[in-house]
Design a protein around this motif. Structure first.
Motif, PDB file in Angstrom:
ATOM      1  N   ALA A 139      -4.107  13.632   0.388  1.00 47.00           N
ATOM      2  CA  ALA A 139      -3.723  13.135   1.708  1.00 47.00           C
ATOM      3  C   ALA A 139      -3.154  14.035   2.679  1.00 47.00           C
ATOM      4  CB  ALA A 139      -3.312  11.579   1.857  1.00 47.00           C
ATOM      5  N   TYR A 157      -2.628   4.568   5.808  1.00 48.47           N
ATOM      6  CA  TYR A 157      -3.277   5.751   5.883  1.00 48.47           C
ATOM      7  C   TYR A 157      -3.454   6.402   7.311  1.00 48.47           C
ATOM      8  CZ  TYR A 157      -4.682   4.560   1.090  1.00 48.47           C
ATOM      9  OH  TYR A 157      -4.824   4.419  -0.448  1.00 48.47           O
ATOM     10  N   ALA A 203      -9.528   2.445  -1.634  1.00 46.44           N
ATOM     11  CA  ALA A 203      -8.558   1.504  -1.454  1.00 46.44           C
ATOM     12  C   ALA A 203      -8.906   0.134  -2.101  1.00 46.44           C
ATOM     13  CB  ALA A 203      -8.385   1.347   0.046  1.00 46.44           C
ATOM     14  N   THR A 232      -9.840  11.629   4.765  1.00 48.17           N
ATOM     15  CA  THR A 232      -9.324  10.509   4.972  1.00 48.17           C
ATOM     16  C   THR A 232     -10.191   9.346   4.570  1.00 48.17           C
ATOM     17  OG1 THR A 232     -10.369  10.833   7.367  1.00 48.17           O
ATOM     18  CG2 THR A 232      -7.711  11.094   6.914  1.00 48.17           C
ATOM     19  N   LEU A 269     -10.119   8.776   0.664  1.00 48.00           N
ATOM     20  CA  LEU A 269      -8.932   7.961   0.709  1.00 48.00           C
ATOM     21  C   LEU A 269      -9.028   6.628   0.628  1.00 48.00           C
ATOM     22  CD1 LEU A 269      -6.064  10.218   1.956  1.00 48.00           C
ATOM     23  CD2 LEU A 269      -6.328   9.649  -0.360  1.00 48.00           C
ATOM     24  N   THR A 270      -9.549   6.192   1.735  1.00 51.45           N
ATOM     25  CA  THR A 270      -9.536   4.812   2.060  1.00 51.45           C
ATOM     26  C   THR A 270     -10.740   4.114   1.288  1.00 51.45           C
ATOM     27  OG1 THR A 270     -10.707   5.305   4.118  1.00 51.45           O
ATOM     28  CG2 THR A 270      -8.452   4.270   4.216  1.00 51.45           C
ATOM     29  N   SER A 274      -3.129  10.896  -5.105  1.00 47.71           N
ATOM     30  CA  SER A 274      -3.793  10.426  -3.828  1.00 47.71           C
ATOM     31  C   SER A 274      -2.806  10.939  -2.598  1.00 47.71           C
ATOM     32  CB  SER A 274      -4.186   8.937  -3.689  1.00 47.71           C
ATOM     33  OG  SER A 274      -4.735   8.402  -4.607  1.00 47.71           O
ATOM     34  N   LEU A 303     -11.166   6.368   8.847  1.00 46.44           N
ATOM     35  CA  LEU A 303     -10.578   5.267   7.805  1.00 46.44           C
ATOM     36  C   LEU A 303     -11.495   3.927   7.575  1.00 46.44           C
ATOM     37  CD1 LEU A 303      -6.743   6.095   8.611  1.00 46.44           C
ATOM     38  CD2 LEU A 303      -8.007   6.596   6.440  1.00 46.44           C
ATOM     39  N   GLU A 314       0.747  -1.024  -0.106  1.00 44.23           N
ATOM     40  CA  GLU A 314       0.116  -0.192   0.027  1.00 44.23           C
ATOM     41  C   GLU A 314       1.033   1.320  -0.059  1.00 44.23           C
ATOM     42  OE1 GLU A 314      -3.035  -0.527  -0.304  1.00 44.23           O
ATOM     43  OE2 GLU A 314      -3.543   1.558  -0.551  1.00 44.23           O
ATOM     44  N   LEU A 329       0.747   3.947  -2.777  1.00 43.84           N
ATOM     45  CA  LEU A 329       0.565   5.609  -2.613  1.00 43.84           C
ATOM     46  C   LEU A 329       1.721   6.324  -3.129  1.00 43.84           C
ATOM     47  CD1 LEU A 329      -0.809   5.672   1.079  1.00 43.84           C
ATOM     48  CD2 LEU A 329      -1.633   6.607  -0.719  1.00 43.84           C
TER      49      LEU A 329
END
Length: 382
Positions: A33, A240, A209, A202, A205-206, A29, A282, A19, A23
């Motif tokens: 973040a 994250y 994922a 946040t 972002l996840t 991304s 998250l 991960e 990133l």
């Protein structure tokens, strides 16, 4: 339980490393973040301001006397009102109000000074633009306070002229505003903005994922590996969390040093509870990513969760004034409790003994969301 069914640090570390590498390659991304919370805090920190200062005001001074000039000066001294226009009739005053050039009008009658001299009631007129209720309420209360103070000062002066040197006021209220004595809206808004921005960025972002894995076709590769759902979820969550903590530190120090909003409480406690909130948001993103099939769907679901947060969490409107049903809905939003924590530590300087209920509820919500996310992902693997 076989070896493969146990939690493996090695598999967890491999997912985490993967991960981080993903990133690092996906700079957009990574930029979102880290930089997006900072940019949003600076933007909203200046934009969201409910203080009412320098309200453009027109004067129709028909008295043209020393007393009327003193009254106008008392309005100007407060800095709530800027005497930007002088008019000669109601038509001009109404025209300025209609076009939005002024928010308040002060009308002083021709016999203002004469009435005061005769120790009679002198009536002035204050016209306020009520299209913005927040600004109108502030203007109304400020104008009433100014005129009351002015009336008391005039009365005191008259009593002195009549030989009464002792000031006679039947009731004297000593008021004291706690936590935010200047009632500066920035001091109230910045802690709330930190929570709101962190939640939105946040979670989004996840949310991407696992969906990203599915869209790129790498999910199937993960499924055939011995990695367990909990290892995959935690392996994707931890990078994250680290990035989120960095972003939290960035916006926190920007709030403290750029917007001059001091933390009265324990900053270490703020970081610990901030970490708990980050894990919650998250986890929400991870849960979304187990439901959505595309990144577009993930984004839409994230926004569906985010929008009620702004209105129902107490970020803008006090929850106590909402109907009980709406308060109940707000009670399901993690931001509701983190706002209490942020404002408690930032403004009141309270300790965990005052915030244990919010912390407990936030922990329970985190455990429930994490469990649902792991169960949903396990179901997909099966």
């Amino acid at each position: 339980m076989s070896i493969n069914q146990r939690f493996s640090i090695h598999r967890f570390a491999s997912i985490m490393k993967k991960e981080f590498l993903q990133l690092k390659r996906d700079r957009a991304s990574f930029g979102i973040a880290v930089m997006m919370p900072l940019v949003l805090l600076l933007l909203f920190g200046y934009a969201i301001n409910t203080d009412v200062d320098h309200m453009p005001t027109a004067i129709w001074d028909q008295s043209k006397s020393k007393e009327s000039r003193e009254l106008i000066a008392s309005f100007e001294l407060t800095q709530y009102f800027d005497m930007t226009n002088e008019v000669q009739n109601y038509k001009q005053l109404q025209s300025l109000m209609d076009t939005g050039n002024i928010k308040m009008g002060l009308v002083i009658p021709p016999d203002y000074a004469y009435q005061l001299e005769k120790n009679e009631e002198a009536k002035i007129q204050i016209l306020i633009d009520g299209s913005d209720p927040t600004a109108a309420r502030t203007a109304l209360s400020s104008a009433q306070l100014i005129t009351q103070n002015k009336a008391l000062a005039i009365q005191e002066e008259m009593l002195k002229k009549q030989g009464f040197n002792q000031r006679i006021i039947p009731i004297k209220a000593e008021t004291r505003v706690l936590y935010n004595p200047d009632m500066d809206s920035t001091v109230f808004n910045i802690p709330g903005l930190i929570g709101l921005i962190l939640q939105n960025v946040t979670a989004l972002l996840t949310a991407f994922a696992l969906v990203r894995e599915r869209e790129r076709g790498t999910m199937e590769q993960l499924v055939v590996t011995p990695v367990r759902p909990i290892e995959l979820i935690l392996g994707k969550l931890v990078p994250y969390v680290i990035i989120g903590l960095f972003s939290f530190s960035l916006v926190l120090f920007t709030g403290i040093y750029w917007f001059q909003v001091p933390v009265k409480g324990n900053i270490l406690l703020l970081f610990v509870l901030g970490l708990l909130f980050l894990i919650t948001t998250l986890s929400i993103g991870i849960l979304i990513s187990t439901i959505a099939k595309t990144q577009l769907q993930a984004m839409q679901m994230a926004f569906i969760i985010m929008l009620p947060s702004v209105l129902l969490s107490g970020f803008i409107f006090p929850r106590e004034t909402m109907p009980l049903f709406v308060q109940g809905l707000g009670g399901l939003i993690p931001l509701t409790y983190f706002l209490e924590i942020l404002r408690g530590i930032f403004l009141k300087g309270v300790s965990i003994s005052y915030l244990w209920q919010e912390t407990l509820i936030l922990t329970l919500i985190t455990l429930i969301i994490c469990s649902i996310a792991v169960l949903r992902f396990r179901k997909k693997l099966e």
